[in-house]
Structures are given as C-alpha cells and as structure tokens.
Design a protein around this motif. Sequence first.
Motif, PDB file in Angstrom:
ATOM      1  N   ARG A  71     -32.171 -18.681 -57.514  1.00 37.26           N
ATOM      2  CA  ARG A  71     -31.613 -18.429 -56.177  1.00 37.26           C
ATOM      3  C   ARG A  71     -30.211 -19.034 -56.059  1.00 37.26           C
ATOM      4  NH1 ARG A  71     -37.095 -18.706 -54.736  1.00 37.26           N
ATOM      5  NH2 ARG A  71     -37.070 -20.971 -54.533  1.00 37.26           N
ATOM      6  N   ARG A  72     -30.032 -20.208 -56.642  1.00 29.21           N
ATOM      7  CA  ARG A  72     -28.708 -20.836 -56.645  1.00 29.21           C
ATOM      8  C   ARG A  72     -27.719 -19.977 -57.432  1.00 29.21           C
ATOM      9  NH1 ARG A  72     -29.149 -26.162 -59.144  1.00 29.21           N
ATOM     10  NH2 ARG A  72     -30.379 -26.644 -57.318  1.00 29.21           N
ATOM     11  N   ILE A  73     -28.147 -19.465 -58.574  1.00 26.21           N
ATOM     12  CA  ILE A  73     -27.291 -18.592 -59.389  1.00 26.21           C
ATOM     13  C   ILE A  73     -26.938 -17.331 -58.604  1.00 26.21           C
ATOM     14  CG2 ILE A  73     -27.239 -17.123 -61.455  1.00 26.21           C
ATOM     15  CD1 ILE A  73     -29.039 -19.361 -62.779  1.00 26.21           C
ATOM     16  N   GLU A  74     -27.916 -16.779 -57.906  1.00 22.62           N
ATOM     17  CA  GLU A  74     -27.672 -15.596 -57.085  1.00 22.62           C
ATOM     18  C   GLU A  74     -26.579 -15.881 -56.047  1.00 22.62           C
ATOM     19  OE1 GLU A  74     -30.336 -12.375 -54.571  1.00 22.62           O
ATOM     20  OE2 GLU A  74     -31.031 -14.458 -54.692  1.00 22.62           O
ATOM     21  N   GLY A  75     -26.640 -17.047 -55.443  1.00 21.59           N
ATOM     22  CA  GLY A  75     -25.616 -17.444 -54.476  1.00 21.59           C
ATOM     23  C   GLY A  75     -24.256 -17.601 -55.140  1.00 21.59           C
ATOM     24  N   GLN A  76     -24.247 -18.153 -56.354  1.00 17.51           N
ATOM     25  CA  GLN A  76     -22.988 -18.295 -57.091  1.00 17.51           C
ATOM     26  C   GLN A  76     -22.378 -16.929 -57.391  1.00 17.51           C
ATOM     27  OE1 GLN A  76     -24.760 -20.859 -60.221  1.00 17.51           O
ATOM     28  NE2 GLN A  76     -22.916 -22.099 -59.964  1.00 17.51           N
ATOM     29  N   VAL A  77     -23.222 -15.962 -57.742  1.00 15.22           N
ATOM     30  CA  VAL A  77     -22.719 -14.614 -58.041  1.00 15.22           C
ATOM     31  C   VAL A  77     -22.142 -13.980 -56.777  1.00 15.22           C
ATOM     32  CG1 VAL A  77     -23.383 -12.279 -58.770  1.00 15.22           C
ATOM     33  CG2 VAL A  77     -24.205 -14.270 -60.051  1.00 15.22           C
ATOM     34  N   ARG A  78     -22.823 -14.157 -55.656  1.00 14.40           N
ATOM     35  CA  ARG A  78     -22.277 -13.645 -54.390  1.00 14.40           C
ATOM     36  C   ARG A  78     -20.938 -14.306 -54.077  1.00 14.40           C
ATOM     37  NH1 ARG A  78     -27.673 -13.795 -52.732  1.00 14.40           N
ATOM     38  NH2 ARG A  78     -27.317 -15.786 -51.692  1.00 14.40           N
ATOM     39  N   GLY A  79     -20.848 -15.606 -54.338  1.00 15.90           N
ATOM     40  CA  GLY A  79     -19.586 -16.317 -54.139  1.00 15.90           C
ATOM     41  C   GLY A  79     -18.499 -15.790 -55.051  1.00 15.90           C
TER      42      GLY A  79
ATOM     43  N   GLN B  93     -18.301 -12.719 -56.214  1.00 18.30           N
ATOM     44  CA  GLN B  93     -17.889 -11.424 -55.653  1.00 18.30           C
ATOM     45  C   GLN B  93     -16.885 -11.632 -54.526  1.00 18.30           C
ATOM     46  OE1 GLN B  93     -21.831 -10.085 -54.621  1.00 18.30           O
ATOM     47  NE2 GLN B  93     -21.923  -8.694 -56.368  1.00 18.30           N
ATOM     48  N   LYS B  94     -17.163 -12.602 -53.676  1.00 16.03           N
ATOM     49  CA  LYS B  94     -16.266 -12.892 -52.550  1.00 16.03           C
ATOM     50  C   LYS B  94     -14.909 -13.378 -53.055  1.00 16.03           C
ATOM     51  CE  LYS B  94     -16.048 -15.289 -48.164  1.00 16.03           C
ATOM     52  NZ  LYS B  94     -16.686 -16.217 -47.247  1.00 16.03           N
ATOM     53  N   MET B  95     -14.917 -14.206 -54.089  1.00 11.96           N
ATOM     54  CA  MET B  95     -13.669 -14.703 -54.662  1.00 11.96           C
ATOM     55  C   MET B  95     -12.801 -13.542 -55.143  1.00 11.96           C
ATOM     56  SD  MET B  95     -15.043 -17.989 -56.851  1.00 11.96           S
ATOM     57  CE  MET B  95     -13.424 -18.607 -57.358  1.00 11.96           C
ATOM     58  N   ILE B  96     -13.421 -12.567 -55.774  1.00 13.41           N
ATOM     59  CA  ILE B  96     -12.673 -11.414 -56.272  1.00 13.41           C
ATOM     60  C   ILE B  96     -12.176 -10.566 -55.106  1.00 13.41           C
ATOM     61  CG2 ILE B  96     -12.880  -9.257 -57.585  1.00 13.41           C
ATOM     62  CD1 ILE B  96     -14.596 -10.883 -59.601  1.00 13.41           C
ATOM     63  N   GLU B  97     -13.023 -10.369 -54.110  1.00 11.98           N
ATOM     64  CA  GLU B  97     -12.603  -9.619 -52.919  1.00 11.98           C
ATOM     65  C   GLU B  97     -11.397 -10.271 -52.257  1.00 11.98           C
ATOM     66  OE1 GLU B  97     -16.119  -9.569 -50.499  1.00 11.98           O
ATOM     67  OE2 GLU B  97     -17.029  -7.923 -51.630  1.00 11.98           O
TER      68      GLU B  97
ATOM     69  N   LEU C  81     -12.685 -17.808 -63.269  1.00 14.55           N
ATOM     70  CA  LEU C  81     -13.207 -18.055 -64.618  1.00 14.55           C
ATOM     71  C   LEU C  81     -14.083 -19.305 -64.659  1.00 14.55           C
ATOM     72  CD1 LEU C  81     -10.017 -17.122 -66.638  1.00 14.55           C
ATOM     73  CD2 LEU C  81     -12.177 -15.846 -66.578  1.00 14.55           C
ATOM     74  N   VAL C  82     -13.723 -20.325 -63.917  1.00 17.17           N
ATOM     75  CA  VAL C  82     -14.551 -21.543 -63.851  1.00 17.17           C
ATOM     76  C   VAL C  82     -15.907 -21.212 -63.237  1.00 17.17           C
ATOM     77  CG1 VAL C  82     -14.761 -23.798 -62.715  1.00 17.17           C
ATOM     78  CG2 VAL C  82     -12.628 -23.171 -63.864  1.00 17.17           C
ATOM     79  N   GLN C  83     -15.912 -20.394 -62.201  1.00 14.20           N
ATOM     80  CA  GLN C  83     -17.168 -20.002 -61.556  1.00 14.20           C
ATOM     81  C   GLN C  83     -18.034 -19.172 -62.515  1.00 14.20           C
ATOM     82  OE1 GLN C  83     -18.244 -21.168 -58.787  1.00 14.20           O
ATOM     83  NE2 GLN C  83     -20.075 -19.947 -58.586  1.00 14.20           N
ATOM     84  N   ILE C  84     -17.416 -18.267 -63.262  1.00 12.51           N
ATOM     85  CA  ILE C  84     -18.157 -17.474 -64.250  1.00 12.51           C
ATOM     86  C   ILE C  84     -18.788 -18.393 -65.290  1.00 12.51           C
ATOM     87  CG2 ILE C  84     -17.907 -15.827 -66.164  1.00 12.51           C
ATOM     88  CD1 ILE C  84     -15.801 -14.373 -64.389  1.00 12.51           C
ATOM     89  N   SER C  85     -18.047 -19.381 -65.741  1.00 11.89           N
ATOM     90  CA  SER C  85     -18.569 -20.331 -66.727  1.00 11.89           C
ATOM     91  C   SER C  85     -19.769 -21.103 -66.171  1.00 11.89           C
ATOM     92  CB  SER C  85     -17.462 -21.307 -67.131  1.00 11.89           C
ATOM     93  OG  SER C  85     -17.951 -22.249 -68.041  1.00 11.89           O
TER      94      SER C  85
END
Length: 98
Positions: free
Chosen positions: A22-30, A32-36, A45-49
């Motif tokens: 669930r935490r990872i899911e939230g990170q992925v949503r974050g 997406q928002k960063m890219i938007e 890139l740090v977030q992807i890592s």
Amino acid sequence: MCPEHAGYSYAQHKKDLLRRLRRIEGQVRGLQKMIEEDRYCIDILVQISAIKSALHQVGLTILESHTRGCVADALANRDQGDEMVHELMDVIRQFTRA
C-alpha cells in the motif's frame, strides 16, 4: 504459496507485506503527480529508485519464505528436490535481472 508449508510461508508476513505494498502504491501515485507537475528529473529518479527498492524488499521476503518452506522441505524429503531447486534458480535469475 505452498499451502502445506503455511508455517514457513509468506502468510506469516502478510500484514506487513500488504502494508508495504500500500505504501508503494502511494509512492507510485506520488510519482505520477510529480510527472504531471513537471518536477525536477533528479527528484523523480530518486522516487523511482525508492519504489524499486521497496518492491525488491517485498520480493526478497517472499523468496526467503519460499526457500525456507517449500524448497527446504522438498530437499529434506527428497521429493522433487531437484525440480524445486531448478524452479528456484529460474526465479532468482529473473528476480535479479536489472
């Protein structure tokens, strides 16, 4: 999961694994928002890592449970030991690819 090895399965870590996912899911949503929001490339890139590392830890937990349960039991009882080791090595190769 190997149901006959419930004592060694990832089921004993299920609550923690689901929390991590669930935490990872939230990170992925974050992410997406960063890219938007056209955020700085290095921050993205740090977030992807961080996401990759978190998923890797989930995988290692499940891999360890499988090895200590299903594979160890197959080797101890000599039933399908070679087959289980072959399957384990295949998944380790796949898991460790970059």
